[in-house]
Enzyme design. Structure first.
Site, PDB file in Angstrom:
ATOM      1  CG  ASP A 139      43.349  41.524  36.773  1.00 35.50           C
ATOM      2  OD1 ASP A 139      42.874  40.831  37.689  1.00 35.50           O
ATOM      3  OD2 ASP A 139      44.410  42.168  36.901  1.00 35.50           O
ATOM      4  CG  HIS A 173      45.277  39.099  39.210  1.00 32.31           C
ATOM      5  ND1 HIS A 173      44.434  40.065  39.708  1.00 32.31           N
ATOM      6  CD2 HIS A 173      46.376  39.137  39.998  1.00 32.31           C
ATOM      7  CE1 HIS A 173      45.010  40.672  40.752  1.00 32.31           C
ATOM      8  NE2 HIS A 173      46.188  40.117  40.956  1.00 32.31           N
ATOM      9  CD  GLU A 175      47.850  41.511  44.090  1.00 32.78           C
ATOM     10  OE1 GLU A 175      47.822  42.287  45.061  1.00 32.78           O
ATOM     11  OE2 GLU A 175      47.151  41.683  43.074  1.00 32.78           O
TER      12      GLU A 175
HETATM   13  C1  ACM Z   1      50.111  44.374  41.163  1.00 26.64           C
HETATM   14  O1  ACM Z   1      49.930  45.521  41.597  1.00 26.64           O
HETATM   15  N1  ACM Z   1      49.346  43.380  41.561  1.00 26.64           N
HETATM   16  C2  ACM Z   1      51.150  44.099  40.185  1.00 26.64           C
END
Ligand code: ACM
Length: 520
Positions: A201, A275, A343
């Site tokens: 991440d 991410h 995201e």
């Molecule tokens: C997430 O909570 N971004 C998968």
């Protein structure tokens, strides 16, 4: 009258608790009480009815688990069962449904405990249930001088879902190898079978990749910060990145083998194209902007300030993913690789001349379709490694890659959409299964960003009304760790998972395996 009612309920609970003794989480599908009790004594034998290595291993596991708190030595044996004993037996069958493969029966009489299953996995679950039925001191690491009594009963148990997962984010905070094993022990105790390991991440890359060493030498470390995650200061120029860590490939192999012994499959996640700040800190040439500076913060706003997405118009990105996923595939036997997809901030893509040219060339109408183009290319890489792709709900946006499985986290709507497209799903809605949220009164709970109470978690049913059971592979609780910096805090937060658990294993009864239930 009201008071009387509460007293009555209290009395019933106490009485039931007394006669039934300890209870099992998740609640077994069938549990029938019978007369008397089994008392474990030093002369109790562990009898191996089915003489295979797998059953020996399980018998030794049971013997060790009982030896620590009782102080007695139990030696498993295949010699004829006489006297008080615990019998471990695998029955022959051909399975039609996963529920059978993981099912077991547990019969407790005053002189004999018998656990029967069709597989070593089922037998392991029978042993887990048995251990939970002993007085709670069975968990003690020192000898306890108590009566080891279990009221007699018959149990038939099997899971409702084949996918019973918990995700742990080891990027936002790194948890060492020994702790991961402890976490796996806890999953096994409650019959979870999938450990989803969120290995990358923005704030840390956690898996050694031999072909890209800077992923760990640079990407696994950040400047140390404490306090509220969303208010942390950015790194200062010249500040040393000293906080973090990673798992070597040997660590990974060791943990995978450890988990296999506990019948837990490990699903690795490499979260792309968003991410990806830790990747870009190590290899800035994989971004559209072409340059980056490693940051420590984690709020959404920040994504607009610091580029954290891989560039879909950059061929080096696909070479990178090909090599990384090759190594990941060789380390994890799980049939799937999770490639994130969630995201993704696309502002830098919008400004990139290369992305615009690619969109024109491929006839992509918008940035979602550009992400879909990226995910479809990643899917080809995943398939070339002999694996199946699973990703967060955003992989639906702009068009789902063929054969993809969807992990629905933005509520259940992504899951429903995937089912409409005849694709299987794992339900893990943030409304009901996120384990990093406040679980009690926020003024006395550690800082986090939203609320999820046990009652709401318990109310979650992974299969929405009207959906065929088979389309939902199962459910999963997700433990993100932005606001979970220590193992102690992590354990505190994971208790909510037990609530979810009831739904994934036993409570909603399915009657497919009548054959097993009628057998004794
Ligand atoms: C997430 O909570 N971004 C998968």
């Amino acid at each position: 009258m009201k008071r009387f009612f509460f007293l009555l309920v209290g009395y019933i609970c106490l009485t039931v608790g007394k006669t039934w003794g300890q209870q099992i989480i998740p609640e077994p599908v069938i549990q029938q009480k019978s007369a008397g009790a089994f008392v474990l004594t030093p002369d109790t034998k562990i009898h191996i009815h089915t003489n295979t290595q797998a059953v020996w291993d399980l018998a030794n596991f049971l013997a060790e688990s009982l030896a620590i708190p009782t102080g007695w030595k139990f030696t498993p044996s295949t010699t004829p069962k006489i006297g008080k004993h615990i019998n471990l037996e695998i029955e022959q069958t051909t399975f039609k449904v996963i529920a059978e493969a993981e099912s077991y029966t547990l019969d407790i009489t005053p002189t004999r405990i018998s656990i029967k299953a069709y597989t070593a996995n089922g037998l392991f679950y029978g042993i887990q249930s048995l251990l939970q039925l002993f007085p709670k001191q069975i968990e003690n690491k020192q000898q306890q001088k108590i009566a080891w009594t279990i009221p007699c009963r018959h149990i038939s148990d099997y899971p409702r879902y084949a996918w019973r997962g918990i995700m742990l984010d080891v990027s936002r905070h790194f948890f060492p190898k020994e702790y991961i094993k402890k976490f796996i022990d806890q999953l096994a105790r409650y019959k979870f079978n999938t450990f989803h390991w969120h290995l990358s991440d923005d704030q840390g890359w956690r898996i050694e990749i031999k072909s890209y060493p800077k992923l760990t030498s640079v990407g696994a470390w950040r400047v140390p910060r404490t306090g509220n995650w969303w208010q942390r200061e950015m790194p200062q120029t010249g500040e040393q990145a000293t906080y973090g860590g990673f798992y070597t490939q040997d660590d990974i192999r060791e943990i995978v083998a450890y988990a296999q012994k506990k019948f837990i499959k490990i699903l690795p996640e490499i979260d792309v194209p968003g991410h990806s700040l830790a990747i870009l800190a190590a290899y800035p040439e994989l971004s559209c902007g072409g340059g980056n500076k490693f940051q420590v913060n984690g709020g959404w706003k920040f994504y607009r300030e610091v580029e954290n997405s891989l560039c879909p118009a950059n061929e080096k990105v696909y070479d990178f993913l090909d090599k990384v996923l090759e190594e990941v595939a060789s380390l994890f036997p799980h049939p799937y690789i999770h490639v994130g997809g969630d995201e993704c901030y696309k502002g830098y893509w919008e400004k990139s001349a290369e992305c615009q040219a690619l969109m024109k060339k491929e006839g992509l109408k918008n940035l979602d379709e550009l992400q879909s183009y990226f995910m479809k290319r990643v899917a080809k890489i995943v398939t070339s490694k002999g694996k199946k792709l699973i990703g967060w709900g955003e992989i639906l946006d702009g068009g789902l890659p063929p054969d993809a499985t969807v992990m629905s986290w933005r509520g259940i709507k992504g899951g429903l959409e995937a089912i409409k497209q005849n694709r299987p799903v794992v339900m893990t809605p943030n409304t009901h299964t996120y384990l990093d949220l406040y679980q009690g009164e926020p003024s006395i709970e550690p800082d986090t960003y939203d609320m999820l109470r046990l009652q709401k978690a318990y109310s979650f049913d992974p299969t929405p009304e009207g959906v065929a059971e088979g389309m939902v592979l199962g459910g999963q609780g997700n433990l993100w760790t932005e606001s979970v910096p220590t193992t102690r805090h992590l354990e505190y937060m994971s208790t909510l998972g037990l609530g979810l658990w009831q739904r994934y294993f036993g409570v909603k009864k399915i009657q497919k395996i009548g054959i097993l239930l009628s057998k004794k």
